[in-house]
Design an enzyme around this catalytic site. Structure first.
Site, short mmCIF file in Angstrom:
data_model
loop_
_atom_site.label_atom_id
_atom_site.label_comp_id
_atom_site.label_asym_id
_atom_site.label_seq_id
_atom_site.Cartn_x
_atom_site.Cartn_y
_atom_site.Cartn_z
N ASP A 28 0.79 -1.23 0.00
CA ASP A 28 0.00 0.00 0.00
C ASP A 28 0.83 1.29 0.00
O ASP A 28 0.57 2.20 -0.79
CB ASP A 28 -0.96 -0.02 1.19
CG ASP A 28 -2.01 1.07 1.13
OD1 ASP A 28 -2.37 1.48 0.02
OD2 ASP A 28 -2.47 1.52 2.19
N CYS A 35 -22.08 -3.24 -16.49
CA CYS A 35 -22.56 -2.88 -15.15
C CYS A 35 -21.97 -1.54 -14.69
O CYS A 35 -20.78 -1.28 -14.84
CB CYS A 35 -22.17 -3.97 -14.16
SG CYS A 35 -22.67 -3.62 -12.45
N CYS A 53 -21.57 0.42 -9.25
CA CYS A 53 -20.67 1.12 -8.34
C CYS A 53 -20.67 2.62 -8.61
O CYS A 53 -20.65 3.43 -7.68
CB CYS A 53 -19.25 0.55 -8.43
SG CYS A 53 -18.51 0.63 -10.08
N CYS A 70 -21.96 5.64 -5.80
CA CYS A 70 -21.01 6.56 -5.19
C CYS A 70 -21.72 7.81 -4.68
O CYS A 70 -22.35 8.53 -5.46
CB CYS A 70 -19.92 6.95 -6.19
SG CYS A 70 -18.68 8.05 -5.48
N CYS A 101 -13.78 11.62 -3.15
CA CYS A 101 -14.03 10.29 -2.60
C CYS A 101 -14.17 10.35 -1.08
O CYS A 101 -13.30 10.87 -0.40
CB CYS A 101 -12.89 9.35 -3.00
SG CYS A 101 -13.04 7.69 -2.32
N CYS A 127 -14.97 4.26 3.08
CA CYS A 127 -16.31 4.15 2.51
C CYS A 127 -16.37 2.84 1.72
O CYS A 127 -15.44 2.51 1.00
CB CYS A 127 -16.60 5.34 1.59
SG CYS A 127 -18.23 5.27 0.79
N CYS A 159 -19.09 1.65 -3.02
CA CYS A 159 -18.84 1.08 -4.34
C CYS A 159 -18.55 -0.42 -4.27
O CYS A 159 -18.68 -1.14 -5.26
CB CYS A 159 -17.71 1.81 -5.05
SG CYS A 159 -16.10 1.68 -4.23
N CYS A 161 -21.39 -3.68 -5.67
CA CYS A 161 -20.86 -4.55 -6.72
C CYS A 161 -21.53 -5.92 -6.70
O CYS A 161 -21.50 -6.62 -5.68
CB CYS A 161 -19.35 -4.70 -6.55
SG CYS A 161 -18.59 -5.82 -7.75
#
Length: 376
Positions: free
Chosen positions: A134, A191, A194, A198, A214, A240, A243, A247
């Site tokens: 990350d 699709c 998501c 949002c 975001c 959050c 999204c 899915c």
């Protein structure tokens, strides 16, 4: 050295140590990702938390001497709590996103990558590694996509057929020439659930995120939250999941493979009012083990203040007045003024009027006056 046999041995060992998916990728430059990152930078869509040098983000050879391959790993985490707590009147609760349930995933994945390094080094002493989770230079999603872990979804998450997008990602650059896996075909199709889900329109289009809008990013900022986002943040304290929960691939996906990823309900969905007055030491002791604490207590407290206003929790008025009148931080005082105005009532109005007479900070005064104008 039989590199194919070593590769299979690594795959087998990865299962023994709780790695749920593993893949191998070429260390060649991520040229397509570079173009996307430059475009994101031009649009000012980046969060600012990323490595700022785009070249380092897309060229493994700039951060590792003569890379031969990259090993990508994924660890699945739960999407539901086994033990649930309920938010109710007078005892309202906030929520941390699923990726912040359980122990900080950076620690979990680094331990597993370290075990992989030690296993490979025992077999090939000349092997070299650079592992990251990350916060490293490379784009985790780009590596995972190339290594066949999953496809890059329209929600900007890696989506795996087995675990959906409920996976933590990590990678290891090495000087061993493993056979690369094939990327997975995109399965999002037409699709757009998501994007539709949002809350702030941060998903500009499939695969493109404006981080500045975001909620996951906004919950981590330390300043005043712009007015347009305060209602939308709801009771989110960190991150959050909108999204992800929208899915279709994630429907029914809930895996409890690792004890360290299991959420403590009182941490994942804590009572809001106690957070307002928590000390630094208490915050570190309680929330320090989870990834959502990395920015410190200020953003979490500010978000808790907003959440109480969102709930219009009248029982929180005395706590919010205490923040408004005693907290040394302008952001907390001003946000408390906003929440008091949302909740309303004579006690809240009186507190705002009194504070308007003594408050020295211009931004806080602006919040107080805006709040009072709602009553008038």
């Amino acid at each position: 050295m039989d590199i194919l046999q070593l590769q299979q041995d690594i795959i087998d060992y990865s299962k023994e140590i709780g790695i749920d998916k593993i893949g191998f990728a070429s260390p060649s430059p991520f040229s397509e990702m570079k173009s996307r990152l430059i475009h994101q930078q031009e649009l000012q869509y980046q969060s600012g938390f990323e490595e700022q040098d785009i070249e380092k983000r897309v060229r493994p050879d700039l951060i590792f001497d003569h890379p031969q391959s990259i090993i990508a790993i994924a660890v699945a985490y739960p999407s539901k709590m086994k033990v649930r707590v309920v938010s109710k009147k007078g005892e309202r609760r906030g929520i941390f996103c699923r990726a912040s349930w359980g122990e900080d995933y950076h620690h979990i994945l680094r331990r597993k990558l370290k075990l992989l390094e030690e296993y490979i080094a025992a077999k090939v002493p000349e092997a070299k590694f650079k592992s990251m989770v990350d916060t490293g230079e490379l784009v985790d999603r780009a590596v995972a996509e190339r290594a066949g872990i999953g496809w890059s979804g329209k929600n900007c998450s890696i989506i795996t057929p087995e675990f959906g997008s409920y996976v933590y990602l990590g990678e290891m650059i090495t000087n061993l020439p493993f056979k690369p896996d094939s990327p997975m075909e995109d399965q999002c199709g037409s699709c757009t659930k998501c994007l539709d889900a949002c809350p702030t329109g941060a998903l500009v289009q499939g695969g493109q995120l404006n981080s500045q809008r975001c909620i996951a990013f906004l919950t981590q900022t330390k300043g005043f939250l712009p007015e347009e986002f305060r209602e939308k943040i709801g009771n989110r304290l960190y991150g959050c999941d909108s999204c992800q929960t929208a899915c279709p691939v994630n429907k029914g996906k809930d895996f409890h493979f690792h004890a360290e990823t299991e959420p403590d309900a009182e941490l994942a969905k804590p009572l809001l009012k106690p957070i307002l007055h928590i000390s630094n030491r208490e915050f570190k002791e309680k929330f320090g083990p989870v990834s959502g604490s990395w920015r410190g207590k200020k953003p979490i407290q500010r978000n808790a203040v907003i959440a109480l206003g969102h709930f219009k929790d009248e029982t929180a008025v005395p706590d919010l007045i205490k923040v408004l009148t005693e907290d040394p931080r302008p952001v907390l005082r001003g946000t408390a003024a906003w929440s008091l105005a949302k909740i309303g009532g004579a006690e809240a109005i009186t507190a705002l009027e009194k504070s308007a007479e003594v408050e020295k900070d211009d931004e806080v005064l602006s919040e107080i006056r805006t709040g009072l104008s709602l009553f008038r």
